[in-house]
Write a protein that holds these residues in place. Structure first.
Motif, PDB file in Angstrom:
ATOM      1  N   GLU A  53       0.676  -1.254  -0.039  1.00 57.30           N
ATOM      2  CA  GLU A  53       0.038   0.198  -0.161  1.00 57.30           C
ATOM      3  C   GLU A  53       0.902   1.182  -0.581  1.00 57.30           C
ATOM      4  OE1 GLU A  53      -2.294  -0.522   3.758  1.00 57.30           O
ATOM      5  OE2 GLU A  53      -3.887  -2.100   2.388  1.00 57.30           O
ATOM      6  N   GLU A  54       2.302   1.024   0.657  1.00 58.83           N
ATOM      7  CA  GLU A  54       2.699   2.029   0.495  1.00 58.83           C
ATOM      8  C   GLU A  54       3.884   2.511  -0.358  1.00 58.83           C
ATOM      9  OE1 GLU A  54       5.727   2.216   3.952  1.00 58.83           O
ATOM     10  OE2 GLU A  54       3.967   1.998   5.969  1.00 58.83           O
ATOM     11  N   ILE A  55       3.716   1.219  -0.986  1.00 59.82           N
ATOM     12  CA  ILE A  55       4.142   1.909  -2.148  1.00 59.82           C
ATOM     13  C   ILE A  55       3.424   2.267  -3.521  1.00 59.82           C
ATOM     14  CG2 ILE A  55       5.780   0.693  -4.131  1.00 59.82           C
ATOM     15  CD1 ILE A  55       6.745  -1.728  -2.398  1.00 59.82           C
ATOM     16  N   ASN A  56       2.324   1.584  -3.689  1.00 63.68           N
ATOM     17  CA  ASN A  56       1.350   2.359  -4.538  1.00 63.68           C
ATOM     18  C   ASN A  56       0.760   3.756  -4.175  1.00 63.68           C
ATOM     19  OD1 ASN A  56       0.958  -0.336  -5.695  1.00 63.68           O
ATOM     20  ND2 ASN A  56      -1.031  -0.800  -4.238  1.00 63.68           N
ATOM     21  N   LYS A  66       6.423   3.050 -12.374  1.00 66.13           N
ATOM     22  CA  LYS A  66       6.176   1.814 -12.335  1.00 66.13           C
ATOM     23  C   LYS A  66       6.681   0.509 -11.772  1.00 66.13           C
ATOM     24  CE  LYS A  66       1.645   2.941 -14.889  1.00 66.13           C
ATOM     25  NZ  LYS A  66       0.937   2.916 -16.095  1.00 66.13           N
ATOM     26  N   GLU A  67       8.462   0.619 -12.777  1.00 70.56           N
ATOM     27  CA  GLU A  67       9.332  -0.029 -12.697  1.00 70.56           C
ATOM     28  C   GLU A  67       9.495  -0.140 -11.636  1.00 70.56           C
ATOM     29  OE1 GLU A  67       9.001   2.026 -14.924  1.00 70.56           O
ATOM     30  OE2 GLU A  67       8.448   0.584 -16.243  1.00 70.56           O
ATOM     31  N   ASP A  68      10.207   0.420 -10.801  1.00 66.34           N
ATOM     32  CA  ASP A  68      10.230   0.782  -9.362  1.00 66.34           C
ATOM     33  C   ASP A  68       9.363   0.275  -8.924  1.00 66.34           C
ATOM     34  OD1 ASP A  68      12.938   1.924  -9.408  1.00 66.34           O
ATOM     35  OD2 ASP A  68      12.556   4.220  -9.774  1.00 66.34           O
ATOM     36  N   ALA A  69       8.334   0.504  -8.909  1.00 67.99           N
ATOM     37  CA  ALA A  69       7.221   0.284  -7.695  1.00 67.99           C
ATOM     38  C   ALA A  69       7.643  -1.229  -8.087  1.00 67.99           C
ATOM     39  CB  ALA A  69       5.839   0.700  -8.024  1.00 67.99           C
ATOM     40  N   LYS A  73       7.814  -3.927  -5.089  1.00 65.31           N
ATOM     41  CA  LYS A  73       6.864  -5.732  -4.525  1.00 65.31           C
ATOM     42  C   LYS A  73       7.605  -6.107  -4.892  1.00 65.31           C
ATOM     43  CE  LYS A  73       3.261  -2.299  -6.453  1.00 65.31           C
ATOM     44  NZ  LYS A  73       2.146  -2.228  -6.639  1.00 65.31           N
ATOM     45  N   GLU A  74       8.605  -6.739  -5.545  1.00 67.10           N
ATOM     46  CA  GLU A  74       8.402  -8.928  -5.928  1.00 67.10           C
ATOM     47  C   GLU A  74      10.084  -8.497  -4.391  1.00 67.10           C
ATOM     48  OE1 GLU A  74      10.804  -7.932  -9.919  1.00 67.10           O
ATOM     49  OE2 GLU A  74       8.933  -8.451 -10.733  1.00 67.10           O
ATOM     50  N   GLU A  75      10.904  -7.087  -3.781  1.00 63.80           N
ATOM     51  CA  GLU A  75      11.537  -7.507  -2.658  1.00 63.80           C
ATOM     52  C   GLU A  75      10.750  -7.820  -1.274  1.00 63.80           C
ATOM     53  OE1 GLU A  75      14.074  -3.623  -3.578  1.00 63.80           O
ATOM     54  OE2 GLU A  75      14.918  -4.774  -4.688  1.00 63.80           O
ATOM     55  N   ALA A  76       9.873  -7.532  -1.589  1.00 59.91           N
ATOM     56  CA  ALA A  76       9.209  -6.995  -0.550  1.00 59.91           C
ATOM     57  C   ALA A  76       8.616  -8.394   0.230  1.00 59.91           C
ATOM     58  CB  ALA A  76       8.502  -6.219  -0.198  1.00 59.91           C
TER      59      ALA A  76
END
Length: 346
Positions: A53-56, A66-69, A73-76
């Motif tokens: 949610e924080e990333i979004n 979008k690429e960073d997001a 998300k994948e790392e999290a």
């Protein structure tokens, strides 16, 4: 670490509640540890959900691409998957250890509990029963403000001011504390502190201040002035009631309120003392460049008090203040200092 905390809690409960039966204690703890697996999975999933949610939110605010997001998300997801794997492995090892030592379950539980309490500082009680502590009621920050300064003269408008609009300025620097009024909401706060303020006035029409007894008046200088500036330095205690929404972040350990990037309004006032008054003159006379710095009382008010307020978003606000105390004591025509500018709460 959280898993070990929970394990110690269950071990303590089993130890003191089932002290008469080693087998019952062991079975009880094993069952609770098995239930804890599901709690671990749910806790990590909830933590991952909040991170996403924080990333979004950052993506919507265009703070990241979008690429960073997607990468974040994948790392999290990878981190929380490893957390689940490792924490469940710890629980399974505890279960295996208990099952191998059924005959000495009480001794095992006592040693395990003593270790956890001694080295990890655990408390008894389940997560469900434990009250979530709120954040600190009081926080503090640096305050810096600056802008235009002038005077409201009795029977005169600012358009006809005796002081230059662009040349007269104020500056403030101080330290402020902010205390939440209510326990479970941060909508209303009391903000208070101590500040050093300086209010400058630049007279128009080649004039300067002259002290004549108990009266201070503006008079024309004998030669052309390059600069004429009058400055009052004050030490004040401002107090404001601050209103505005906060962002709430709740975890299993705490609840935190943040006013970062949030709208806020502050209404209040200040009281303090005039600690210095001086006048600075620059001019050329007989071919020489002269700089006069005159420090004296100039019949200014010793006690300074007034009203102030700010409205803004995040760290920056529009800031206004008005001295209810007159600039000069016993003046035939009363003048009150007024300021408008920007305020930053870092």
């Amino acid at each position: 670490m959280k898993t070990i905390v929970t394990i110690a809690t269950f071990v303590g409960v089993a130890l003191f509640a089932q002290l008469s039966s080693a087998q019952e204690a062991s079975d009880n703890v094993v069952e609770q540890l098995k239930q804890q697996k599901e709690r671990v999975i749910n806790a990590e999933k909830e933590a991952l959900k909040k991170e996403v949610e924080e990333i979004n939110e950052k993506l919507v605010n265009e703070e990241i691409t979008k690429e960073d997001a997607q990468k974040l998300k994948e790392e999290a997801a990878k981190i929380h998957a490893l957390n689940i794997e490792n924490r469940i492995a710890i629980i399974e090892n505890k279960i295996a250890l208990l099952e191998r030592n059924e005959g000495d379950a009480i001794e095992f539980l006592e040693k395990d509990l003593e270790y956890n309490l001694t080295f990890l500082g655990f408390n008894f009680g389940s997560d469900k029963d434990r009250e979530i502590p709120y954040d600190r009621r009081t926080t503090s920050n640096l305050v810096i403000a600056f802008g235009l300064n002038n005077a409201i003269v009795e029977g005169q408008s600012l358009d006809d001011s005796d002081y230059k609009i662009s040349g007269s300025r104020f500056f403030e620097i101080g330290w402020a504390w902010k205390t939440r009024v209510f326990k479970n909401t941060n909508f209303l706060r009391v903000k208070y502190g101590i500040s050093y303020t300086t209010n400058g006035l630049k007279p128009t029409d080649n004039r300067y201040f002259v002290e004549n007894g108990n009266q201070t008046t503006l008079e024309e200088f004998r030669v052309e002035l390059d600069k004429s500036k009058f400055r009052m330095d004050n030490l004040v205690v401002p107090v404001h009631l601050e209103f505005g929404p906060s962002k709430v972040r709740e975890t299993e350990k705490s609840i935190r309120y943040s006013t970062r990037n949030r709208f806020r309004i502050g209404l209040g006032g200040y009281v303090g003392a005039n600690i210095s008054t001086r006048q600075k003159l620059k001019y050329k006379e007989n071919g020489d460049r002269v700089k006069d710095k005159i420090k004296r009382d100039y019949n200014t008010s010793d006690l300074v008090y007034g009203l102030s307020g700010y409205i803004g978003f995040g760290d920056m606000s529009i800031y206004a203040k008005y001295d209810l105390s007159p600039i000069f004591k016993n003046a035939e025509i009363e003048q009150n200092n007024v300021s408008l500018g920007l305020r930053f709460d870092f």
